[in-house]
Motif scaffolding. Structure first.
Motif, PDB file in Angstrom:
ATOM      1  N   UNK A  35       0.837  -1.202   0.000  1.00 37.27           N
ATOM      2  CA  UNK A  35       0.000   0.000   0.000  1.00 37.27           C
ATOM      3  C   UNK A  35       0.873   1.253   0.000  1.00 37.27           C
ATOM      4  N   UNK A  36       1.976   1.213   0.764  1.00 35.50           N
ATOM      5  CA  UNK A  36       2.894   2.357   0.795  1.00 35.50           C
ATOM      6  C   UNK A  36       3.546   2.562  -0.570  1.00 35.50           C
ATOM      7  N   UNK A  37       3.930   1.468  -1.237  1.00 36.99           N
ATOM      8  CA  UNK A  37       4.515   1.593  -2.580  1.00 36.99           C
ATOM      9  C   UNK A  37       3.489   2.155  -3.563  1.00 36.99           C
ATOM     10  N   UNK A  38       2.256   1.704  -3.473  1.00 37.60           N
ATOM     11  CA  UNK A  38       1.207   2.217  -4.361  1.00 37.60           C
ATOM     12  C   UNK A  38       0.983   3.707  -4.126  1.00 37.60           C
ATOM     13  N   UNK A  39       1.005   4.135  -2.852  1.00 34.93           N
ATOM     14  CA  UNK A  39       0.850   5.567  -2.568  1.00 34.93           C
ATOM     15  C   UNK A  39       2.031   6.364  -3.092  1.00 34.93           C
ATOM     16  N   UNK A  40       3.238   5.769  -3.062  1.00 33.52           N
ATOM     17  CA  UNK A  40       4.414   6.452  -3.612  1.00 33.52           C
ATOM     18  C   UNK A  40       4.201   6.757  -5.087  1.00 33.52           C
ATOM     19  N   UNK A  41       3.695   5.768  -5.822  1.00 30.76           N
ATOM     20  CA  UNK A  41       3.485   5.946  -7.261  1.00 30.76           C
ATOM     21  C   UNK A  41       2.283   6.845  -7.523  1.00 30.76           C
ATOM     22  N   UNK A  42       1.158   6.515  -6.916  1.00 30.02           N
ATOM     23  CA  UNK A  42      -0.083   7.230  -7.195  1.00 30.02           C
ATOM     24  C   UNK A  42      -0.118   8.651  -6.708  1.00 30.02           C
ATOM     25  N   UNK A  43       0.457   8.903  -5.527  1.00 29.67           N
ATOM     26  CA  UNK A  43       0.433  10.247  -4.947  1.00 29.67           C
ATOM     27  C   UNK A  43       1.797  10.924  -4.974  1.00 29.67           C
ATOM     28  N   UNK A  44       2.795  10.221  -5.578  1.00 28.88           N
ATOM     29  CA  UNK A  44       4.162  10.752  -5.635  1.00 28.88           C
ATOM     30  C   UNK A  44       4.664  11.096  -4.240  1.00 28.88           C
ATOM     31  N   UNK A  45       4.328  10.235  -3.255  1.00 31.99           N
ATOM     32  CA  UNK A  45       4.772  10.466  -1.887  1.00 31.99           C
ATOM     33  C   UNK A  45       6.284  10.341  -1.784  1.00 31.99           C
ATOM     34  N   UNK A  46       6.862  11.223  -1.011  1.00 35.00           N
ATOM     35  CA  UNK A  46       8.308  11.266  -0.817  1.00 35.00           C
ATOM     36  C   UNK A  46       8.666  10.421   0.394  1.00 35.00           C
ATOM     37  N   UNK A  47       8.938   9.141   0.146  1.00 29.79           N
ATOM     38  CA  UNK A  47       9.269   8.224   1.227  1.00 29.79           C
ATOM     39  C   UNK A  47      10.152   7.113   0.690  1.00 29.79           C
ATOM     40  N   UNK A  48      10.732   6.358   1.591  1.00 31.22           N
ATOM     41  CA  UNK A  48      11.508   5.169   1.255  1.00 31.22           C
ATOM     42  C   UNK A  48      10.778   3.987   1.879  1.00 31.22           C
ATOM     43  N   UNK A  49      10.529   2.954   1.089  1.00 29.73           N
ATOM     44  CA  UNK A  49       9.875   1.749   1.589  1.00 29.73           C
ATOM     45  C   UNK A  49      10.856   0.590   1.402  1.00 29.73           C
ATOM     46  N   UNK A  50      11.542   0.203   2.488  1.00 32.86           N
ATOM     47  CA  UNK A  50      12.579  -0.829   2.382  1.00 32.86           C
ATOM     48  C   UNK A  50      11.993  -2.248   2.383  1.00 32.86           C
TER      49      UNK A  50
END
Length: 124
Positions: A35-50
């Motif tokens: 879900x965090x990876x999808x939000x990174x792509x969809x919302x261009x969230x600035x985060x690292x998901x290890x």
């Protein structure tokens, strides 16, 4: 899993224009990291998901046989340094995850089909 992630990211990208909120994936059945990876792509969230898959790709790219160590702090720092602070971070981190899920498998990596095989030290 990769297909669900891609579908979720596409939905989020479309909903973003309609002012969807990042929590709109709650209850969608995705594990928290996906879900965090999808939000990174969809919302261009600035985060690292290890994710384990992304850390495995980085460990093997660097020629490390110690994938367990890659999951510790050093691996997470390597992911942050590799992904960087560029605008491509919301795409690069999920791309590493996808490579780890599709090609860079834990027990039998498919190095011949991996697009990073020429740069990877693992398959040499």
């Amino acid at each position: 899993a990769a297909e669900r992630l891609a579908t979720a990211a596409q939905v989020l990208s479309k909903k973003r224009k309609g002012q969807a909120k990042p929590d709109c994936l709650d209850g969608a059945g995705l594990p928290p990291q996906q879900a965090a990876l999808a939000r990174m792509i969809g919302f261009r969230e600035d985060r690292i998901v290890p994710t384990t898959a992304a850390l495995r790709v980085l460990a093997r790219l660097g020629g490390s046989s110690h994938e367990q160590a890659a999951r510790q702090s050093d691996g997470r720092m390597a992911l942050a340094q590799f992904v960087g602070i560029e605008a491509s971070k919301p795409v690069l981190n999920p791309a590493l995850h996808a490579l780890g899920r599709l090609f860079c498998l834990p027990r039998s990596p498919d190095c011949n089909r991996c697009p990073l095989s020429e740069e990877c030290l693992h398959g040499r």
